[in-house]
Enzyme design. Structure first.
Site, PDB file in Angstrom:
ATOM      1  N   HIS A 171      46.591  28.284  36.797  1.00  0.00           N
ATOM      2  CA  HIS A 171      45.974  27.856  38.062  1.00  0.00           C
ATOM      3  C   HIS A 171      46.785  26.759  38.752  1.00  0.00           C
ATOM      4  O   HIS A 171      46.568  26.483  39.934  1.00  0.00           O
ATOM      5  CB  HIS A 171      44.548  27.374  37.795  1.00  0.00           C
ATOM      6  CG  HIS A 171      43.639  27.451  38.974  1.00  0.00           C
ATOM      7  ND1 HIS A 171      44.075  27.630  40.272  1.00  0.00           N
ATOM      8  CD2 HIS A 171      42.272  27.376  39.066  1.00  0.00           C
ATOM      9  CE1 HIS A 171      43.047  27.654  41.098  1.00  0.00           C
ATOM     10  NE2 HIS A 171      41.943  27.511  40.395  1.00  0.00           N
ATOM     11  N   ASP A 395      43.117  50.109  43.644  1.00  0.00           N
ATOM     12  CA  ASP A 395      43.176  51.425  43.017  1.00  0.00           C
ATOM     13  C   ASP A 395      44.540  51.571  42.344  1.00  0.00           C
ATOM     14  O   ASP A 395      45.572  51.615  43.014  1.00  0.00           O
ATOM     15  CB  ASP A 395      42.967  52.506  44.086  1.00  0.00           C
ATOM     16  CG  ASP A 395      43.004  53.916  43.534  1.00  0.00           C
ATOM     17  OD1 ASP A 395      43.350  54.098  42.345  1.00  0.00           O
ATOM     18  OD2 ASP A 395      42.702  54.844  44.300  1.00  0.00           O
TER      19      ASP A 395
END
Length: 453
Positions: A171, A395
């Site tokens: 992060h 996808d």
């Protein structure tokens, strides 16, 4: 319920790997997160049925995902690097950068015996014991991501009837925008195949730090960094998570109500949704009327700079901390209601101009303040992520995801994670709270009337 079996662990390097000497310096936005956990988010899919994987579906799939990940790391090459720490003994300061050395990302193939898609999606409460096992590097703080530890770790977990792709990223190197930009690029390369990866629609990431010229000098040196590391990890109370789903229609009705109450049109759909949640949490925590309650709203800065930072900037561009906090008495939250609470949030966000940003950066360099799990969780609700991120467009070649889940990273009481919902215009909110608070909210008709079951 079955347990996780680890099948293989490999290191995935960029396909066209070559030794690089480039280093990317971390900014104050990055450095403030050194003592927090990694970003851990993942997507749940039904198992592929495509003939491409019929002969030996999972081994073929994992090899395909490893290859497409390698191609993606050609573009996001800093994520194949390592965190570099430079210590200056003369003045006892420490600086941090990304060493773009191509060392690679960790890639793990695992199997969750007996676990189905329904076990994840149909449970009223998030099944933490299962979901957390879908991610690597649990409990590793960002500053610990140096040396041999990767900046990116991927676990592909095979379920009875599904696949979970869990990503863990440092992060201090990326924020939510960067995280999902990487995910969107990887999924498109996977879907298109290696022969078409040069034609992807995703723009390449931007690594430059030139926007800081004239504001601060890099590298930023942190004095006495080792003394700032907590001796003991923050211990949160026993918490549970629940995902609340809000339809596009319900959100629109709530937004119209909040704006009408305040005679404005400036309250955003996210502000009114978070205000609705805050009111319910306050009511169901049964706080004393004069007890202070807070909502910490991170403010994205990409579009607040002049000129704006590109959306594809790789790094953190989010402000946290006290100036991003709305503080009210519990009684005021309940008496003034939805419109007033949402308006207070809106006013706070509007205060964050480029001038305030510059002031933050200059002051932070003079007196660095590092966030910890303890000070992030101080009797407040804290929002992360955004409904603007493209989650359900990922996808990989066998269909859209059916769910998104987080791991244990940075989970404390009051952590509110926001995602776009599976239907267009809908929003999912994962609330991490005490079990009794979540149970009371489930019986709170004023709150649940807006939730879509």
């Amino acid at each position: 319920m079955g347990c996780i079996r680890f099948i293989s662990t490999t290191t995935v390097q960029p396909t066209f790997h070559k030794e690089l000497t480039q280093r990317i310096e971390l900014t104050p936005w990055d450095l403030q997160l050194l003592l927090l956990d990694h970003i851990q988010k993942g997507l749940l899919f039904h198992k592929p049925k495509s003939s491409t994987y019929e002969q030996d579906p999972i081994p073929s799939l994992t090899e395909h995902l490893k290859h497409s990940l390698s191609l993606t790391l050609d573009i996001f090459y800093p994520l194949a690097g390592r965190l570099a720490i430079t210590e200056i003994e003369d003045d006892n300061t420490t600086s941090f950068s990304v060493d773009c050395n191509g060392a690679g990302a960790e890639f793990v193939h695992a199997v969750a015996d007996g676990v189905t898609v329904a076990d994840i999606l149909d449970s009223v409460l998030v099944p933490d014991d299962i979901v957390h096992s879908f991610f690597l590097m649990n409990g590793v703080l960002n500053y610990e991501g140096s040396g041999s530890k990767p900046l990116l770790a991927v676990q592909i977990t095979e379920l009875v009837d599904g696949i979970f792709i869990g990503c863990t990223m440092n992060h201090s190197v990326v924020d939510g925008s960067s995280f999902w930009h990487f995910f969107n690029t990887w999924s498109e390369i996977s879907r298109r195949g290696s022969t078409n990866c040069g034609k992807i629609s995703q723009p390449p990431p931007a690594f430059g730090r030139q926007f800081l010229n004239g504001m601060i000098d890099l590298p930023v040196r942190l004095p006495n960094f080792q003394n700032k590391i907590p001796k003991l990890r923050f211990s949160a109370p026993l918490l549970q998570q629940r995902v609340f789903h809000f339809s596009k229609q319900k959100i629109a009705q709530l937004k119209a109500k909040a704006n009408a109450e305040m005679g404005t049109t400036r309250i955003s759909l996210l502000q009114e949704l978070l205000a609705h949640l805050w009111v319910s949490v306050t009511r169901n925590q049964r706080l004393e009327t004069d007890q202070e309650t807070q909502y910490k709203v991170p403010v994205g800065m990409r579009q607040r700079l002049q000129p704006p930072l590109p959306d594809q900037y790789l790094g953190n561009a989010v402000l946290f901390g006290i100036s991003r906090t709305v503080t009210m008495k519990a009684g005021e939250v309940l008496e003034r209601g939805l419109g007033f609470v949402a308006w207070e949030m809106s006013k706070m966000v509007a205060l964050h101009t480029e001038e305030k940003l510059r002031s933050f950066l200059e002051c932070w360099v003079q007196e660095p303040k590092l966030l910890t799990e303890g000070n992030m969780a101080a009797n407040a609700l804290v929002t992360s992520s955004s409904p603007r991120f493209n989650v359900y467009g990922n996808d990989f070649g066998w269909g859209r995801p059916v769910g998104v889940r987080n791991s244990a990273g940075n989970k404390s009481h009051g952590k509110i994670t926001v995602f776009a919902g599976v239907e267009e215009g809908s929003i999912d909110i994962e609330a991490c709270l005490l079990a009794e608070t979540l149970e009371a909210m489930a019986n709170d008709s004023e709150f649940m009337d807006v939730v879509t079951m």
